[in-house]
Write an enzyme that holds these catalytic residues in place. Structure first.
Site, short mmCIF file in Angstrom:
data_model
loop_
_atom_site.label_atom_id
_atom_site.label_comp_id
_atom_site.label_asym_id
_atom_site.label_seq_id
_atom_site.Cartn_x
_atom_site.Cartn_y
_atom_site.Cartn_z
N GLY A 268 0.77 -1.25 0.00
CA GLY A 268 0.00 0.00 0.00
C GLY A 268 0.80 1.29 0.00
O GLY A 268 0.27 2.33 0.40
N ASN B 278 1.64 3.01 -2.59
CA ASN B 278 0.93 3.91 -3.51
C ASN B 278 -0.37 4.40 -2.90
O ASN B 278 -0.72 5.57 -3.04
CB ASN B 278 0.65 3.20 -4.84
CG ASN B 278 1.88 3.18 -5.73
OD1 ASN B 278 2.23 4.17 -6.36
ND2 ASN B 278 2.56 2.04 -5.76
N ASN C 166 -5.74 1.30 -13.71
CA ASN C 166 -4.78 0.40 -13.06
C ASN C 166 -3.37 0.94 -13.22
O ASN C 166 -3.03 1.52 -14.25
CB ASN C 166 -4.87 -0.99 -13.69
CG ASN C 166 -3.90 -1.98 -13.06
OD1 ASN C 166 -3.79 -2.06 -11.84
ND2 ASN C 166 -3.19 -2.73 -13.88
N HIS D 189 0.48 -0.29 -13.50
CA HIS D 189 1.28 -1.49 -13.78
C HIS D 189 2.77 -1.11 -13.75
O HIS D 189 3.16 -0.10 -14.34
CB HIS D 189 0.90 -2.07 -15.15
CG HIS D 189 1.55 -3.39 -15.40
ND1 HIS D 189 1.09 -4.56 -14.83
CD2 HIS D 189 2.67 -3.71 -16.09
CE1 HIS D 189 1.89 -5.56 -15.19
NE2 HIS D 189 2.85 -5.06 -15.94
C1 GAR Z 1 3.19 -1.45 -7.41
O1 GAR Z 1 4.51 -1.43 -7.85
C2 GAR Z 1 2.26 -1.66 -8.58
O2 GAR Z 1 2.76 -1.10 -9.77
C3 GAR Z 1 2.21 -3.15 -8.66
O3 GAR Z 1 2.18 -3.59 -7.34
C4 GAR Z 1 2.93 -2.67 -6.54
C5 GAR Z 1 2.14 -2.36 -5.31
O4 GAR Z 1 2.92 -1.69 -4.37
N1 GAR Z 1 1.06 -3.60 -9.40
C6 GAR Z 1 1.03 -4.71 -10.11
O5 GAR Z 1 1.98 -5.47 -10.21
C7 GAR Z 1 -0.29 -4.98 -10.82
N2 GAR Z 1 -0.12 -6.00 -11.82
P1 GAR Z 1 2.26 -0.94 -3.16
O6 GAR Z 1 1.26 -1.92 -2.54
O7 GAR Z 1 3.37 -0.62 -2.22
O8 GAR Z 1 1.58 0.29 -3.69
#
Ligand code: GAR
Length: 188
Positions: free
Chosen positions: A11, A13, A101, A103
């Site tokens: 989390g 982001n 989303n 990515h």
């Molecule tokens: C982020 O890097 C996002 O881009 C990725 O998961 C991470 C979550 O980090 N998303 C994916 O891989 C979706 N396919 P966070 O929970 O610290 O924000």
């Protein structure tokens, strides 16, 4: 404009987006929804006084339950920020061009099934890429297949290990994802 952020894990982001819009008069983070009860993202959200909900995988596929939860919080727009469940078709239809989303690669490369989190950065390293980056895209029925809204890139050196690649890409997310959300919403 009420936003729901969908999360599955750490989390970083999610927290960054909440903080970015905290003082915004027009955009409110109204709900953080996780499929995992122990996602650290939920702790971050609670600390920042954002309502949270947990909907494990089986319930997430139940149209009435999910749509009524989103209606209860008057959700207008959904941000997937590290959300790892497949998005059911009914949700894509209900939030057509109202769900985006994040990515962690430059789609269409390194997307699709199994391509999430560190798997993406490992694949980027294995392919010997000279750059990586982040993609923000609309969510449609295909995993990582919706139209691209924005991409930000960063150069890689052959010496960069997977952790360095991940850090470089994550720096872009923290810097650009909230700004991109704002721009998308302003154009609605
Ligand atoms: C982020 O890097 C996002 O881009 C990725 O998961 C991470 C979550 O980090 N998303 C994916 O891989 C979706 N396919 P966070 O929970 O610290 O924000």
């Amino acid at each position: 404009m009420n936003i729901a952020i969908f999360v599955s894990g750490n989390g970083s982001n999610c927290e960054n987006i909440i903080r970015y819009f905290e003082a915004d008069p027009d955009i409110r983070i109204a709900l953080v929804l996780s499929n995992k009860p122990d996602a650290y993202a939920l702790t971050r959200a609670r600390r920042l006084h954002v309502p949270t909900a947990v909907m494990p995988k089986p319930q997430f596929g139940e149209k009435d339950k999910l749509l009524s939860l989103l209606a209860d919080y008057e959700i207008d727009f959904i941000v997937l920020a590290g959300f790892l469940l497949y998005i059911p078709d009914f949700l894509v239809k209900a939030f057509d061009h109202r769900m985006i989303n994040l990515h962690p690669a430059l789609l269409p490369k390194f997307g699709g099934k199994g391509m999430y989190g560190h798997h993406v950065h490992e694949a980027v390293k294995a392919a010997g890429e000279r750059e990586t980056g982040m993609t923000v895209h609309w969510v449609n029925e295909q995993m990582d297949g919706g139209d691209i809204i924005a991409q930000y890139r960063t150069p890689l050196s052959p010496d960069d290990d997977v952790a360095t690649i991940a850090r470089k890409e994550h720096d872009l997310e923290i810097r650009y994802f909230p700004l991109t959300i704002r721009k998308v919403i302003e154009k609605l």
